[in-house]
Design an enzyme around this catalytic site. Structure first.
Site, short mmCIF file in Angstrom:
data_model
loop_
_atom_site.label_atom_id
_atom_site.label_comp_id
_atom_site.label_asym_id
_atom_site.label_seq_id
_atom_site.Cartn_x
_atom_site.Cartn_y
_atom_site.Cartn_z
N GLU A 1 0.83 -1.19 0.00
CA GLU A 1 0.00 0.00 0.00
C GLU A 1 0.87 1.25 0.00
O GLU A 1 1.72 1.43 0.86
CB GLU A 1 -0.87 -0.03 1.26
CG GLU A 1 -1.59 1.26 1.57
CD GLU A 1 -2.21 1.22 2.97
OE1 GLU A 1 -2.05 0.21 3.69
OE2 GLU A 1 -2.85 2.22 3.33
N ASP B 1 -0.80 -1.15 5.82
CA ASP B 1 -0.68 -0.59 7.16
C ASP B 1 -1.67 -1.26 8.10
O ASP B 1 -2.69 -1.78 7.67
CB ASP B 1 -0.99 0.91 7.14
CG ASP B 1 0.11 1.70 6.45
OD1 ASP B 1 1.23 1.16 6.33
OD2 ASP B 1 -0.15 2.84 6.04
N ASP C 1 -3.61 0.22 9.99
CA ASP C 1 -4.69 1.14 10.36
C ASP C 1 -5.95 0.85 9.55
O ASP C 1 -6.01 -0.09 8.77
CB ASP C 1 -4.23 2.59 10.17
CG ASP C 1 -3.86 2.85 8.71
OD1 ASP C 1 -4.05 1.97 7.87
OD2 ASP C 1 -3.36 3.96 8.44
N ASP D 1 -7.40 2.42 7.07
CA ASP D 1 -7.23 2.47 5.61
C ASP D 1 -6.59 1.20 5.08
O ASP D 1 -6.98 0.67 4.05
CB ASP D 1 -6.35 3.67 5.22
CG ASP D 1 -7.14 4.96 5.24
OD1 ASP D 1 -8.38 4.89 5.41
OD2 ASP D 1 -6.52 6.03 5.10
#
Ligand code: 0RA
Length: 644
Positions: free
Chosen positions: A431, A506, A508, A510
């Site tokens: 990503e 990641d 997180d 997203d």
């Protein structure tokens, strides 16, 4: 190491025949995976399914209406049914109670009741004696003719004979077992996982009541579906918009083969047909599915032609066209099923194709005659699908010509690896550009390729093929993998350019979202990659813990605290860094923690249950945040930690 069963543990009454019994159970304990698939989390849960399946068999035979399952406070599991109770009288040849024979002799399960739909082969139906052999303790209780009988065992060996423990009302069988710690390193039952299977069984056995309780936290669920698989279809489509007011449902019994089918169209573009034989999910399909598809295409084309719904006489809809936006459940019962295919989940009995085909031709034809409005709606949708497919074909031809011109060149964004050994090679889908840059610098370029994703990956649940092929990120991905996608042309896994495909995002929200979008794409269009265990999720550490020059990494809080205590002797002078994204790690750190095969942990993505997965995937696609968060938690079910 599995422990062998010593003869001395059994009382003297158990003579010659018990020695063969013990040998059988010993074989199970020596090679448990041969009987239950594996000795990991999946095999552990399989023990419960095996016991429950026996009660469901009793329900299928028409003698049982309720099944209860509980995970007990001590971690053991109890399964109770209100069936006839396993027979307890002397077994004519084995010279002991039939109950004991069922519990201790391999494959003795259905011998004395010519039960029609017991399953031969595969992991299902291995028999409760296998569960017994793999349990450190097990107790079975049978209530029959006003008496309660009981027998208990240790690692499959009886503690003593079957005995009466008093009077009792009603009837039924109750089994409680504790998996053996010597066999199962992890003995923690996941209630959610068990519920998935119990819910599925309740849908497949209309009217059967299944109760589940987790006594560790008090959670309770009850499943009872009067509508059977019609309700299953509604559940699968919970987050989609149906085109009919209720699913089309039919049941018929031809030549002793009961066939039950429910289907519904939604306004989406994906096909979702889930098939079962004797309550077993036939992941690889088979003759029942082939018969259904043939009849669906034929019936729809016939109806459309007869009612002049096509613009010209030459028009015909393809199978893919008529299955766009279709959700269906097919459940058949076959007396002697032959299971084929890689995972033995493909029905091979050739007679079933014709039987299902005939039933669907007839019943669906009738339905269309009675519901012309519904028929028209779904045919219009199929016609749109045919047009989109034509447009997609043109777009693809274009991309193909382009690649031919560029002589098979790979996407510019891909930093490929140098090895030609496919098994060794790995594709990291990363990503963002900055993480992509670190990964490119940190990787071992011999066998690790990096594909950074920059733009947005579109949601394939909400797009037709033409749009998917127009999406830059997905096109790049398809080209890099090199095996095409599952459309009317097959996905060719043998052309896949990598042995492992690893999603690295990641930790997180997203990152989770991108991962989900990617998994949905793979699930829908390159599913064999998941089925064959080639898909992985990288596990970057969440924490860096350091003191002076010494540095350690931790995947979670628990590990972080353990490192602080064990490696650094307490928190004094210790620095803790929480990584929010891959970009915060430099190339060396990324290599060391997440990419180095010696150190990294990868989660393998599996599809144990495509029906449940599809539900999860489709749920995510709604815009609601809550189901998405839930998915991330439940995703653990599809991804099992392994060190690769
Ligand atoms: C064969 C014959 C009979 C009962 C069963 C099997 C039976 C097995 C299981 C396993 C779990 N629950 C079960 N309930 C029943 C009884 C035959 C008779 O009573 O005539």
């Amino acid at each position: 190491m599995p422990e062998t069963i010593h003869e001395s543990k059994v009382s003297k009454d158990y003579g010659a025949s018990s020695i063969t019994v013990l040998k059988g159970l010993e074989a199970v304990r020596k090679r448990p995976a041969m009987y239950i698939g594996d000795i990991g989390v999946r095999g552990l849960h399989h023990l419960v399914y095996e016991v429950v399946d026996n009660s469901v068999d009793e329900a299928m035979a028409g003698h049982c209406t309720e099944i209860e399952m509980s995970v007990n406070a001590d971690g053991s599991v109890t399964v109770r049914d209100n069936g006839r109770g396993i027979p307890v009288e002397m077994h004519p040849t084995e010279k002991k109670s039939s109950l004991e024979v069922v519990m201790t002799v391999l494959h003795a399960g259905g011998k004395f009741d010519k039960d029609s739909y017991k399953v031969s082969g595969g992991l299902h139906g291995v028999g409760v004696s296998v569960v017994n052999a793999l349990s450190e303790s097990l107790r079975v209780e049978v209530v029959r003719d006003g008496v309660r009988y009981q027998q208990s065992y240790k690692r499959g060996a009886p503690d003593g004979p079957v005995h009466e423990v008093g009077k009792a009302r009603g009837r039924g069988t109750t089994t409680t077992f504790m998996p053996d710690q010597d066999i199962f390193k992890i003995r923690d039952f996941n209630f959610e996982t068990l519920l998935e299977r119990l819910r599925e069984l309740a849908y497949l056995n209309r009217g059967l009541k299944i109760e589940a309780e987790d006594k560790r936290d008090g959670r309770k669920e009850t499943y009872e579906f009067k509508g059977g698989i019609a309700e299953f279809v509604k559940y699968l489509d919970e987050n989609r918009t149906p085109l009919q007011s209720k699913p089309i449902y039919f049941f018929a019994d031809r030549e002793g083969v009961p066939v039950e089918i429910a289907l519904q169209y939604n306004d989406g573009y994906t096909e979702n047909i889930v098939t079962y034989v004797n309550n077993i999910h036939t992941v690889e399909g088979g003759t029942h599915l082939v018969g259904f598809k043939a009849a669906l295409t034929r019936t729809i084309n016939n109806y459309a032609a007869k009612n002049k719904l096509f613009k010209n006489d030459k028009m015909a809809l393809s199978g893919d066209d008529v299955r766009e936006g279709l959700t269906a459940v097919i459940s058949v019962r076959v007396q002697e099923p032959q299971f084929e295919g890689q995972t033995k989940t493909k029905l091979g009995n050739s007679e079933i194709k014709g039987i299902v085909e005939q039933i669907v031709n007839e019943k669906l034809g009738e339905y269309f005659e009675e519901h012309p409005h519904d028929a028209k709606k779904l045919i219009e949708k199929s016609i749109l699908a045919a047009r989109a497919r034509e447009a997609a074909r043109k777009a693809r031809d274009l991309t193909r010509r382009k690649t031919a011109l560029e002589s098979g060149s790979l996407p510019g964004k891909l930093a490929d690896c140098s090895t030609k050994d496919i098994e060794k090679s790995e594709l990291y889908i990363v990503e963002g550009d900055s993480a992509g840059g670190s990964a490119k610098q940190g990787r071992n370029r011999e066998f690790q390729a990096i594909l950074p994703l920059r733009g947005k990956v579109i949601n394939v649940e909400k797009a037709r093929l033409d749009k998917i092929l127009a999406n830059e990120e997905l096109r790049t991905l398809i080209t890099a993998i090199g095996a095409g996608i599952a459309t009317e042309e097959d996905f060719e896994i043998e052309k896949c350019r990598y042995g492992k495909i690893i999603i690295m995002t990641d930790a997180d929200v997203d990152g989770q979202h991108i991962r989900t979008l990617l998994l949905t794409f793979f699930f829908r269009y390159q599913r064999p990659l998941i089925e064959q265990g080639k898909m992985f999720i990288a596990q970057p550490p969440l924490y860096g813990v350091s003191k002076g020059k010494k540095k350690r990494y931790a995947m979670d809080e628990v590990e972080r605290d353990a490192i602080i205590q064990k490696d650094f002797n307490g928190p004094q002078g210790v620095m803790v860094q929480r990584y929010k994204g891959l970009g915060e790690m430099n190339p060396e750190q990324l290599w060391e923690t997440t990419m180095d095969p010696e150190n990294r942990t990868l989660l393998v993505v599996t599809l144990e249950d495509a029906a449940a997965a599809d539900h999860v995937f489709s749920m995510l696609m709604g815009d609601a945040v809550e189901p998405r968060r839930e998915f991330i938690e439940r995703n653990a079910k599809y991804a099992t930690a392994i060190d690769v």
